[in-house]
Design a protein around this motif. Structure first.
Motif, PDB file in Angstrom:
ATOM      1  N   GLY A 120      51.550  27.372  41.469  1.00 41.29           N
ATOM      2  CA  GLY A 120      51.662  27.930  40.129  1.00 41.29           C
ATOM      3  C   GLY A 120      50.724  29.095  39.887  1.00 41.29           C
ATOM      4  N   PHE A 121      49.770  29.268  40.758  1.00 41.31           N
ATOM      5  CA  PHE A 121      48.853  30.407  40.676  1.00 41.31           C
ATOM      6  C   PHE A 121      49.279  31.536  41.606  1.00 41.31           C
ATOM      7  CE2 PHE A 121      45.022  32.806  41.676  1.00 41.31           C
ATOM      8  CZ  PHE A 121      44.409  32.951  40.434  1.00 41.31           C
ATOM      9  N   VAL A 122      49.613  31.166  42.839  1.00 37.35           N
ATOM     10  CA  VAL A 122      49.889  32.178  43.864  1.00 37.35           C
ATOM     11  C   VAL A 122      51.223  32.888  43.622  1.00 37.35           C
ATOM     12  CG1 VAL A 122      50.351  32.518  46.323  1.00 37.35           C
ATOM     13  CG2 VAL A 122      48.478  31.020  45.594  1.00 37.35           C
ATOM     14  N   ILE A 123      52.269  32.142  43.243  1.00 33.32           N
ATOM     15  CA  ILE A 123      53.588  32.760  43.070  1.00 33.32           C
ATOM     16  C   ILE A 123      53.586  33.812  41.952  1.00 33.32           C
ATOM     17  CG2 ILE A 123      55.986  32.326  42.394  1.00 33.32           C
ATOM     18  CD1 ILE A 123      55.864  29.733  43.983  1.00 33.32           C
ATOM     19  N   PRO A 124      53.140  33.495  40.720  1.00 34.79           N
ATOM     20  CA  PRO A 124      53.106  34.546  39.692  1.00 34.79           C
ATOM     21  C   PRO A 124      52.103  35.649  40.011  1.00 34.79           C
ATOM     22  CG  PRO A 124      52.118  32.523  38.858  1.00 34.79           C
ATOM     23  CD  PRO A 124      52.770  32.177  40.153  1.00 34.79           C
ATOM     24  N   GLY A 154      48.667  41.104  38.143  1.00 31.69           N
ATOM     25  CA  GLY A 154      48.819  39.835  38.846  1.00 31.69           C
ATOM     26  C   GLY A 154      47.987  38.729  38.228  1.00 31.69           C
ATOM     27  N   ILE A 155      46.721  39.026  37.914  1.00 28.69           N
ATOM     28  CA  ILE A 155      45.847  38.034  37.290  1.00 28.69           C
ATOM     29  C   ILE A 155      46.405  37.621  35.926  1.00 28.69           C
ATOM     30  CG2 ILE A 155      43.570  37.675  36.263  1.00 28.69           C
ATOM     31  CD1 ILE A 155      43.546  37.452  39.259  1.00 28.69           C
ATOM     32  N   ALA A 156      46.889  38.600  35.156  1.00 27.30           N
ATOM     33  CA  ALA A 156      47.438  38.298  33.824  1.00 27.30           C
ATOM     34  C   ALA A 156      48.661  37.392  33.917  1.00 27.30           C
ATOM     35  CB  ALA A 156      47.808  39.596  33.108  1.00 27.30           C
ATOM     36  N   MET A 157      49.440  37.508  34.996  1.00 28.92           N
ATOM     37  CA  MET A 157      50.645  36.702  35.145  1.00 28.92           C
ATOM     38  C   MET A 157      50.352  35.271  35.581  1.00 28.92           C
ATOM     39  SD  MET A 157      53.133  38.716  34.295  1.00 28.92           S
ATOM     40  CE  MET A 157      51.923  39.350  33.119  1.00 28.92           C
ATOM     41  N   CYS A 158      49.211  35.040  36.258  1.00 29.83           N
ATOM     42  CA  CYS A 158      49.015  33.733  36.891  1.00 29.83           C
ATOM     43  C   CYS A 158      48.047  32.816  36.154  1.00 29.83           C
ATOM     44  CB  CYS A 158      48.525  33.924  38.331  1.00 29.83           C
ATOM     45  SG  CYS A 158      46.861  34.616  38.460  1.00 29.83           S
ATOM     46  N   VAL A 159      47.362  33.304  35.121  1.00 29.29           N
ATOM     47  CA  VAL A 159      46.361  32.462  34.459  1.00 29.29           C
ATOM     48  C   VAL A 159      47.011  31.396  33.586  1.00 29.29           C
ATOM     49  CG1 VAL A 159      44.598  34.260  34.459  1.00 29.29           C
ATOM     50  CG2 VAL A 159      46.176  34.101  32.525  1.00 29.29           C
ATOM     51  N   SER A 160      46.256  30.336  33.341  1.00 30.58           N
ATOM     52  CA  SER A 160      46.591  29.334  32.337  1.00 30.58           C
ATOM     53  C   SER A 160      45.391  29.217  31.407  1.00 30.58           C
ATOM     54  CB  SER A 160      46.890  27.972  32.982  1.00 30.58           C
ATOM     55  OG  SER A 160      48.060  28.033  33.766  1.00 30.58           O
ATOM     56  N   LEU A 193      40.256  29.463  38.814  1.00 29.77           N
ATOM     57  CA  LEU A 193      40.744  30.505  39.732  1.00 29.77           C
ATOM     58  C   LEU A 193      40.980  31.816  38.978  1.00 29.77           C
ATOM     59  CD1 LEU A 193      43.313  28.490  41.891  1.00 29.77           C
ATOM     60  CD2 LEU A 193      41.079  29.350  42.612  1.00 29.77           C
ATOM     61  N   GLY A 194      41.485  31.714  37.739  1.00 31.21           N
ATOM     62  CA  GLY A 194      41.733  32.906  36.945  1.00 31.21           C
ATOM     63  C   GLY A 194      40.455  33.647  36.605  1.00 31.21           C
ATOM     64  N   TRP A 195      39.418  32.909  36.161  1.00 27.86           N
ATOM     65  CA  TRP A 195      38.137  33.567  35.855  1.00 27.86           C
ATOM     66  C   TRP A 195      37.535  34.177  37.108  1.00 27.86           C
ATOM     67  CZ3 TRP A 195      38.038  34.560  31.137  1.00 27.86           C
ATOM     68  CH2 TRP A 195      38.349  33.639  30.150  1.00 27.86           C
ATOM     69  N   PHE A 196      37.646  33.457  38.239  1.00 24.82           N
ATOM     70  CA  PHE A 196      37.145  33.986  39.514  1.00 24.82           C
ATOM     71  C   PHE A 196      37.873  35.281  39.868  1.00 24.82           C
ATOM     72  CE2 PHE A 196      37.458  34.314  44.133  1.00 24.82           C
ATOM     73  CZ  PHE A 196      36.131  34.213  44.523  1.00 24.82           C
ATOM     74  N   GLY A 197      39.207  35.254  39.765  1.00 23.70           N
ATOM     75  CA  GLY A 197      39.989  36.448  40.083  1.00 23.70           C
ATOM     76  C   GLY A 197      39.672  37.610  39.164  1.00 23.70           C
ATOM     77  N   VAL A 342      58.889  32.508  34.621  1.00 23.47           N
ATOM     78  CA  VAL A 342      59.572  31.946  35.787  1.00 23.47           C
ATOM     79  C   VAL A 342      58.591  31.696  36.927  1.00 23.47           C
ATOM     80  CG1 VAL A 342      61.346  32.358  37.525  1.00 23.47           C
ATOM     81  CG2 VAL A 342      61.768  32.997  35.139  1.00 23.47           C
ATOM     82  N   GLY A 343      57.690  32.650  37.168  1.00 24.62           N
ATOM     83  CA  GLY A 343      56.741  32.501  38.266  1.00 24.62           C
ATOM     84  C   GLY A 343      55.859  31.284  38.094  1.00 24.62           C
ATOM     85  N   LYS A 344      55.294  31.111  36.912  1.00 27.05           N
ATOM     86  CA  LYS A 344      54.420  29.965  36.671  1.00 27.05           C
ATOM     87  C   LYS A 344      55.211  28.663  36.675  1.00 27.05           C
ATOM     88  CE  LYS A 344      50.588  29.863  35.596  1.00 27.05           C
ATOM     89  NZ  LYS A 344      49.349  29.597  36.352  1.00 27.05           N
TER      90      LYS A 344
END
Length: 447
Positions: A120-124, A154-160, A193-197, A342-344
């Motif tokens: 859910g992180f890598v795909i988006p 990419g980071i904006a798309m994958c965060v929760s 992971l989002g904050w790290f990225g 969709v990605g998430k």
């Protein structure tokens, strides 16, 4: 030899008066619209962001430009003063988010959480980077690097967003459900992971994108994390526990705020975003014990009720919805929204399915993990401040944060209603009800 240094002139009367007017107006409107949103069963962040839209270039600046120019003049000093207030709010809000990250719970269900959160992180992330690499050059901020821009997308798309997820689960009465806890744990992994990225991409934006800077950034970040774990953790625990023995609860609040700001300054000094330091500080403070957390309840209330709405209102001021009149911007918004959702969803669904969960549990995880809320708004603000995102792209990303936070709860409710309640979940519900009545430690109520 003595060198005479002239004193710094005080802040002029007009800039200070304008700052007070701006803060009072933004806080008043944000509180009213936030409550209105809550009455309509919407996240409060919707009303608070709407404050900036109403008072900013999207509405007031478009219909009454003279009034808008007087209230929010395009003067760097004035804008920086308001930004400083908002930055203090977001640092403390992220610090409070760290207080609610249960690392013990993560360790217990780490394997399943990682299986769910990583896809859910890598795909988006991959889809967002690809989209950022292909977007028209006209949507990039002037002078921004295409690779850094793509990484930001990419980071904006994958965060929760843990605050949104926690509030949603509480509102829907799902904190006691196994799937609810798994959503919270997986969201926590994604959040970290989002904050790290974001910290890594911020370092790239400031120092350039090359192998040397990547190695240096990774080394500094690992050094900071090691120092926080080996040195910071025992010192923070000792300091916070000592304050808990004081008769004055204000001492605990003052030390906690100092630690959050100090850790933020440390990560900012080594080239990373200050919010990452605030998150680490919050996690360390959480480990000091329940007595400390109980004393921090007034701070949580003040941040959620005052500083956070001010931050989101100032974030809304940067949005310009008239940019969506441009077909290229509107098409970009639709494409990125589809990628984000969709990605998430697909990533979380795949992770849940591979972990042996049934279809409805997988759907619930996909819906819950889709909420981005505060985290994506912060990512957008960082990108705008660093000159990586244009106003149009900033507007698109904040809109995605709002839409994904709105769509999650109804889908989540529908999916969980189809998951059979177990005996363990029933027992956990009774324990949770008892805890919520006795304990003031509730999830941050700021989506």
């Amino acid at each position: 030899m003595v060198i005479a240094i002239d004193p710094v002139p005080p802040l002029g009367g007009h800039p200070l008066a304008m700052l007070l007017v701006q803060v009072a107006l933004l806080l008043l409107v944000a509180t009213l619209l936030g409550r209105l949103a809550a009455r309509c069963s919407l996240p409060a962040i919707v009303g608070e962001l709407l404050t900036g839209i109403v008072l900013g270039p999207s509405l007031l600046g478009h219909t009454l430009p003279q009034v808008s120019e007087w209230l929010f003049p395009e003067v760097p000093t004035q804008a920086h003063l308001l930004d400083a207030v908002g930055q203090l709010g977001v640092l403390l809000l992220v610090g409070i988010t760290g207080l609610h990250m249960d690392t013990g719970l993560i360790r217990k269900r780490a394997t399943t959480a990682v299986r769910v959160s990583l896809p859910g992180f890598v795909i988006p992330l991959g889809l967002g980077i690809t989209a950022g690499s292909l977007l028209p050059a006209s949507l990039l901020a002037e002078g921004s690097d295409r690779k850094v821009f793509a990484l930001f997308i990419g980071i904006a798309m994958c965060v929760s967003a843990i605050p949104v997820i926690a509030k949603t689960l509480m509102d829907l009465g799902m904190l006691h459900r196994n799937v609810g806890q798994l959503i919270l744990i997986s969201g926590t992994v994604d959040d970290v992971l989002g904050w790290f990225g974001l910290s890594v991409v911020t370092a790239m934006a400031t120092s350039g994108l090359n192998a040397g800077s990547l190695v240096r950034s990774a080394g500094l970040l690992l050094l900071f994390l090691a120092g926080a774990a080996l040195i910071g953790r025992p010192l923070v625990h000792r300091a916070m526990r000592k304050t808990a023995r004081s008769d004055d609860p204000g001492v605990t609040l003052g030390v906690a705020v100092t630690l959050v700001i100090a850790f933020s300054a440390a990560t900012h000094a080594i080239g990373f975003e200050g919010v990452f330091g605030a998150l680490v500080a919050g996690i360390l403070i959480r480990g000091a014990g329940k007595d400390v957390l109980t004393r921090l309840a007034p701070l949580r209330t003040f941040v959620v009720a005052v500083l956070a709405p001010l931050f989101f209102a100032t974030a809304g001021l940067r949005m310009d919805l008239t940019a969506l009149a441009d077909p290229a911007v509107l098409l970009t918004a639709v494409i990125l929204l589809v990628i984000a959702i969709v990605g998430k969803f697909v990533g979380a669904f795949i992770g849940a399915w591979s972990s042996g969960l049934n279809r409805w549990e997988a759907i619930a995880l996909g819906a819950g993990m889709n909420a981005r809320g505060v985290v994506e708004v912060i990512v957008a603000m960082v990108g705008l401040r660093l000159g990586v995102l244009s106003t149009a792209m900033y507007t698109v990303i904040v809109l995605i944060a709002v839409v994904t936070s709105l769509m999650g709860p109804p889908i989540l409710r529908r999916a969980v209603d189809r998951i059979e309640l177990t005996a363990d979940e029933e027992l956990r519900r009774s324990d949770l009800r008892s805890t919520l009545h006795k304990d003031d430690l509730r999830p941050v109520e700021q989506p």
